[in-house]
Design a protein around this motif. Structure first.
Motif, mmCIF file in Angstrom:
data_model
loop_
_atom_site.group_PDB
_atom_site.id
_atom_site.type_symbol
_atom_site.label_atom_id
_atom_site.label_comp_id
_atom_site.label_asym_id
_atom_site.label_seq_id
_atom_site.Cartn_x
_atom_site.Cartn_y
_atom_site.Cartn_z
ATOM 1 N N CYS A 162 39.235 -14.085 44.201
ATOM 2 C CA CYS A 162 40.616 -14.591 44.086
ATOM 3 C C CYS A 162 41.545 -13.976 45.127
ATOM 4 C CB CYS A 162 41.150 -14.316 42.689
ATOM 5 S SG CYS A 162 41.477 -12.563 42.392
ATOM 6 N N THR A 177 39.653 -18.416 33.677
ATOM 7 C CA THR A 177 39.166 -17.182 34.320
ATOM 8 C C THR A 177 38.646 -16.204 33.265
ATOM 9 O OG1 THR A 177 41.188 -15.870 34.196
ATOM 10 C CG2 THR A 177 41.047 -17.413 36.028
ATOM 11 N N CYS A 211 42.220 -12.242 38.215
ATOM 12 C CA CYS A 211 42.161 -13.597 38.793
ATOM 13 C C CYS A 211 43.230 -14.469 38.137
ATOM 14 C CB CYS A 211 40.799 -14.251 38.570
ATOM 15 S SG CYS A 211 39.396 -13.330 39.226
ATOM 16 N N PHE A 265 43.813 -17.836 49.898
ATOM 17 C CA PHE A 265 44.050 -18.416 48.572
ATOM 18 C C PHE A 265 44.495 -19.878 48.697
ATOM 19 C CE2 PHE A 265 46.456 -19.338 44.700
ATOM 20 C CZ PHE A 265 45.483 -19.054 43.761
#
Ligand code: SF4
Ligand code: SF4
Length: 420
Positions: A169, A203, A208, A186
């Motif tokens: 992430c 998640t 994250c 990202f």
């Protein structure tokens, strides 16, 4: 001279840092409530004291913000709604932008992130009509690859078209102040998911989740624990075990996740011994903000605070990173170890998978998924932002081209003028 004017005079700071410094200086009453809770502030003084003295050029401020866990316990206890984490994060970004924070101590973490986003380790698997993905994160995939698979299979029962994404992430870049790298990586991931119709992210890692809820607002993001809680589990008749639950600091303000985790444990016949520091006032396990890289003693003191309060109960967490860190000192399980009915999870000594085994497990997980899944869309990630050196090189090339172009134009004008 007021503190505000002192700040303005020191440096041409990025505006967001300058705003944060001014905010802390004006709103913090120096009541010391946060200081009494935080070993970092105990060492360096209250947030207003730090903000008033901030000076990027000084050696002191070169490392100070990297010793804050970015855990927001201070924010949770502050009676005046001051959020010192924002200031420390902006200080990190400023230090990075000024080229002062490329610390050798962070190299291993940066490498871990780079591996996670590499072609070899990443994999995006989106079945037909996929609107939801499971994003297990690097730590769960590395320490519990079998449980990652089991979680995915369990989610498929209620969401048959659910996809899975093995990727990082980018929280390390984010927390180390490399906002440019974070944004580029990202956003590329976000654009891909968005383009392929993904609307919901589940998640396993609260880190994250924090990234997706802050920077991926076009998605609905929540923890898998909330999704698993919706699956009808039989209620256990009596509580066989009592555990000390550790809420990760990144889930501090996420009450739905905190409730779902407690529900899941209850369903499994596990009773939670609530800690003095729980939910919004939970303490960091020691890994927050990568403090362990620059000040391992301070980082360990956070974890010890948690362990000391558990009165020898088995610890359970819902962050694979926290489970790993606390597990080095005390018996600790991940919630998913218990969810998948590992009775031994609460009785045996916790086994801690370390590199290179964690990397091997991630590769095995990817291979397994590639062999097993029928997907409509898949990819390995090949996108990487240009390095600082390449960016610098491109900048020089562009400047050279500009100078050359200008010279050619001037010469043509000169020849033309002479010819007339
Ligand atoms: S974010 Fe955490 S470590 Fe940083 S000042 Fe606040 S309480 Fe202390
Ligand atoms: S609790 Fe709030 S007002 Fe009190 S010292 Fe900390 S940041 Fe300042």
């Amino acid at each position: 001279m007021t503190c505000n004017s002192q700040i303005k005079k020191k440096l041409p700071l990025r505006s967001s840092l300058s705003d944060q410094l001014e905010l802390i200086v004006s709103d913090c009453t120096q009541c010391q409530i946060c200081v009494s809770q935080c070993s970092f502030l105990t060492q360096y003084g209250d947030p207003k004291h730090i903000a008033s003295r901030y000076h990027l050029g000084s050696k002191e401020f070169f490392k100070i913000p990297f010793e804050c866990s970015l855990c927001q316990l201070c924010t949770a206890v502050c009676p005046h709604n001051v959020d010192p984490k924002k200031m420390f994060l902006e200080m990190r970004r400023e230090a990075f932008d000024q080229g002062q924070s490329n610390l050798p101590e962070h190299r291993r973490l940066r490498q871990y992130e780079k591996v996670g986003t590499s072609k070899r380790f990443s994999w995006y698997a989106l079945p037909e009509n996929c609107h939801t993905i499971f994003f297990p994160g690097c730590a769960l995939s590395g320490t519990r690859s079998e449980i990652t698979l089991q979680t995915y299979s369990e989610l498929q029962k209620s969401i048959p078209d659910i996809g899975i994404v093995l990727d990082c992430c980018m929280k390390p870049s984010h927390d180390l102040g490399d906002q440019n790298n974070f944004n580029l990586m990202f956003n590329e991931m976000k654009t891909y998911l968005h383009k392929h119709g993904v609307k919901t992210i589940l998640t396993a890692c609260p880190n994250c989740l924090q990234v997706f809820t802050t920077y991926g607002t076009e998605f609905e993001s929540k923890t898998v624990y909330e999704a698993l809680n919706l699956i009808n589990l039989p209620q256990a008749t009596d509580a066989k075990n009592i555990v000390a639950l550790h809420d990760p600091c990144t889930a501090r303000f996420n009450q739905p996740a905190q409730d779902a985790v407690r529900d899941l444990l209850r369903h499994k016949g596990v009773s939670v011994e609530e800690q003095p520091h729980n939910r919004t006032t939970t303490v960091c396990c020691g890994e927050g903000g990568a403090v362990s890289c620059v000040n391992p003693i301070l980082a360990k003191s956070w974890g010890q605070k948690r362990i000391d309060a558990t009165q020898n109960h088995h610890i359970v967490s819902y962050c694979a990173g926290c489970t790993q860190t606390l597990g080095e000192k005390a018996n600790t399980s991940h919630l998913l170890d218990i969810y998948f009915a590992k009775d031994s999870a609460l009785t045996s000594q916790s086994k801690i998978a370390k590199p290179p085994l964690t990397y091997f497990k991630r590769l095995r997980l990817k291979k397994h998924l590639q062999n097993k899944l029928q997907v409509a869309e898949s990819r390995e990630r090949t996108f990487h932002p240009p390095t600082e050196k390449a960016r610098h090189g491109a900048h020089i090339t562009a400047r050279k081209a500009l100078i050359l172009g200008s010279l050619v134009t001037i010469s043509i004008m000169f020849i033309f003028k002479a010819w007339i």
